[in-house]
Design a protein around this motif. Sequence first.
Motif, PDB file in Angstrom:
ATOM      1  N   HIS A 133      -6.671   0.941 -14.417  1.00 29.67           N
ATOM      2  CA  HIS A 133      -6.845   2.158 -13.507  1.00 29.67           C
ATOM      3  C   HIS A 133      -5.770   3.240 -14.050  1.00 29.67           C
ATOM      4  CE1 HIS A 133      -5.490   4.088  -9.097  1.00 29.67           C
ATOM      5  NE2 HIS A 133      -6.231   4.864 -10.019  1.00 29.67           N
ATOM      6  N   HIS A 134      -6.346   4.321 -14.544  1.00 31.40           N
ATOM      7  CA  HIS A 134      -5.779   5.403 -15.331  1.00 31.40           C
ATOM      8  C   HIS A 134      -5.515   6.600 -14.431  1.00 31.40           C
ATOM      9  CE1 HIS A 134      -5.803   8.739 -18.572  1.00 31.40           C
ATOM     10  NE2 HIS A 134      -4.686   8.804 -17.953  1.00 31.40           N
ATOM     11  N   LEU A 135      -4.366   6.632 -13.789  1.00 30.68           N
ATOM     12  CA  LEU A 135      -3.686   7.812 -12.897  1.00 30.68           C
ATOM     13  C   LEU A 135      -3.447   8.936 -14.135  1.00 30.68           C
ATOM     14  CD1 LEU A 135      -3.432   8.888 -10.276  1.00 30.68           C
ATOM     15  CD2 LEU A 135      -0.921   8.104 -10.300  1.00 30.68           C
ATOM     16  N   ARG A 136      -4.332   9.882 -14.106  1.00 32.19           N
ATOM     17  CA  ARG A 136      -3.928  10.981 -15.001  1.00 32.19           C
ATOM     18  C   ARG A 136      -2.836  11.735 -14.506  1.00 32.19           C
ATOM     19  NH1 ARG A 136      -7.992  11.359 -18.551  1.00 32.19           N
ATOM     20  NH2 ARG A 136      -9.965  10.320 -18.071  1.00 32.19           N
ATOM     21  N   ARG A 137      -2.016  12.484 -15.727  1.00 29.93           N
ATOM     22  CA  ARG A 137      -0.778  13.226 -15.376  1.00 29.93           C
ATOM     23  C   ARG A 137      -1.234  14.454 -14.269  1.00 29.93           C
ATOM     24  NH1 ARG A 137       2.199  16.061 -20.272  1.00 29.93           N
ATOM     25  NH2 ARG A 137       3.723  17.324 -19.319  1.00 29.93           N
ATOM     26  N   GLU A 169       0.827  -1.253   0.107  1.00 22.76           N
ATOM     27  CA  GLU A 169      -0.003  -0.081   0.024  1.00 22.76           C
ATOM     28  C   GLU A 169       0.857   1.150  -0.006  1.00 22.76           C
ATOM     29  OE1 GLU A 169      -3.561   1.988   2.747  1.00 22.76           O
ATOM     30  OE2 GLU A 169      -2.449   0.441   3.493  1.00 22.76           O
ATOM     31  N   GLY A 170       0.370   2.329  -0.605  1.00 23.99           N
ATOM     32  CA  GLY A 170       1.313   3.575  -0.502  1.00 23.99           C
ATOM     33  C   GLY A 170       0.607   4.872  -1.572  1.00 23.99           C
ATOM     34  N   HIS A 171       1.557   5.588  -1.874  1.00 29.30           N
ATOM     35  CA  HIS A 171       1.201   7.005  -2.521  1.00 29.30           C
ATOM     36  C   HIS A 171       1.567   6.690  -3.800  1.00 29.30           C
ATOM     37  CE1 HIS A 171       1.771  11.283  -3.496  1.00 29.30           C
ATOM     38  NE2 HIS A 171       1.026  11.466  -2.244  1.00 29.30           N
ATOM     39  N   TYR A 211      -7.905   5.355  -3.599  1.00 33.66           N
ATOM     40  CA  TYR A 211      -8.753   6.319  -2.582  1.00 33.66           C
ATOM     41  C   TYR A 211      -8.530   7.651  -3.135  1.00 33.66           C
ATOM     42  CZ  TYR A 211     -10.189   9.412   1.338  1.00 33.66           C
ATOM     43  OH  TYR A 211     -10.772  10.091   2.067  1.00 33.66           O
ATOM     44  N   VAL A 212      -9.121   8.599  -3.188  1.00 33.77           N
ATOM     45  CA  VAL A 212      -9.189   9.935  -3.544  1.00 33.77           C
ATOM     46  C   VAL A 212      -9.805  10.739  -2.380  1.00 33.77           C
ATOM     47  CG1 VAL A 212      -9.770  11.821  -4.975  1.00 33.77           C
ATOM     48  CG2 VAL A 212      -9.478   9.671  -5.910  1.00 33.77           C
ATOM     49  N   PRO A 213      -9.031  11.810  -1.851  1.00 34.47           N
ATOM     50  CA  PRO A 213      -9.500  12.511  -0.743  1.00 34.47           C
ATOM     51  C   PRO A 213     -11.057  13.104  -1.164  1.00 34.47           C
ATOM     52  CG  PRO A 213      -7.244  13.222  -1.029  1.00 34.47           C
ATOM     53  CD  PRO A 213      -7.597  12.400  -2.136  1.00 34.47           C
ATOM     54  N   GLY A 214     -12.027  13.062   0.218  1.00 37.30           N
ATOM     55  CA  GLY A 214     -13.322  13.480  -0.207  1.00 37.30           C
ATOM     56  C   GLY A 214     -14.122  12.382  -0.448  1.00 37.30           C
ATOM     57  N   GLU A 215     -13.951  11.149  -1.095  1.00 35.04           N
ATOM     58  CA  GLU A 215     -14.723  10.184  -1.479  1.00 35.04           C
ATOM     59  C   GLU A 215     -14.704   9.323  -0.306  1.00 35.04           C
ATOM     60  OE1 GLU A 215     -16.145   9.799  -4.179  1.00 35.04           O
ATOM     61  OE2 GLU A 215     -15.218  11.724  -4.970  1.00 35.04           O
ATOM     62  N   TYR A 216     -15.953   8.481  -0.104  1.00 36.89           N
ATOM     63  CA  TYR A 216     -16.182   7.521   0.912  1.00 36.89           C
ATOM     64  C   TYR A 216     -16.006   6.038   0.639  1.00 36.89           C
ATOM     65  CZ  TYR A 216     -17.164  11.926   3.546  1.00 36.89           C
ATOM     66  OH  TYR A 216     -17.023  13.019   4.259  1.00 36.89           O
ATOM     67  N   GLU A 217     -15.808   5.919  -0.868  1.00 35.99           N
ATOM     68  CA  GLU A 217     -15.865   4.396  -1.190  1.00 35.99           C
ATOM     69  C   GLU A 217     -14.568   4.206  -1.845  1.00 35.99           C
ATOM     70  OE1 GLU A 217     -17.792   1.952  -0.286  1.00 35.99           O
ATOM     71  OE2 GLU A 217     -19.299   3.484   0.843  1.00 35.99           O
TER      72      GLU A 217
END
Length: 234
Positions: free
Chosen positions: A167-171, A129-131, A151-157
């Motif tokens: 899983h697309h992590l946008r630039r 697990e990490g950043h 997980y994205v800050p502000g989400e609850y799920e």
Amino acid sequence: MAPKSSQKQASSGASRSSCSWLKIFAVLLGVLTPVYYLLEQNLERFYIFKTDQLHDLAQRGIAAHGNDTRAIVNFIVEELSGQVSLTSYVNRDEEWMFNNAGGAMGAMYIIHASITEYLIIFGTAVGTEGHTGRHTADDYFHILTGTQTAYVPGEYEPEVYPPGSVHHLRRGTVKQYKMADSCFALEYARGWIPPMLFFGFADGLSSTLDFPTLWRTTWVTGKLMLGNLARGKF
């Protein structure tokens, strides 16, 4: 006590030196800025991999071999190296190296590394697990076996990515991610790759101090990047 004339001369020399460095910096900035802008506008021209084709390849590998990660990896590498346009850019020397980044630990096999792209198999058999890091490239994480959550800050799920998903992590964006158990993925990044290396090396330099792994990672990555650059592949 030094004479006032000597102090003035020293101060004057330091001032001239400072001005010289500022001029050099200004010239470099003036030259490199338009070059960067030109390259940035033409990044698409440097890519040799296509996101939709990699997604299709990952899904076909899963369909053909189920949960056999080794077989899926072999399937992916064999097909990529069999394509005439990609053969010389695919590293078939399957060497696995630990990778510590953002607090997460896993291992990777570098299939391709260049200035604008990298393609690797990344994963772990025990979970991590990490950043994600905040990067100068778009990152496409094609899950082969296992499940990744994010997980994205502000989400609850949590975001949930099972085998066959991407899983697309946008630039420029950032998330927390987790691979609770065994999980492996085909990871593809496209954009500016060299700045991402600082994130990739930070934990090794500041935490694990695993210098043999750092050296081997640097050697393999540098060899592939320079080799591709010599072929005209940015």
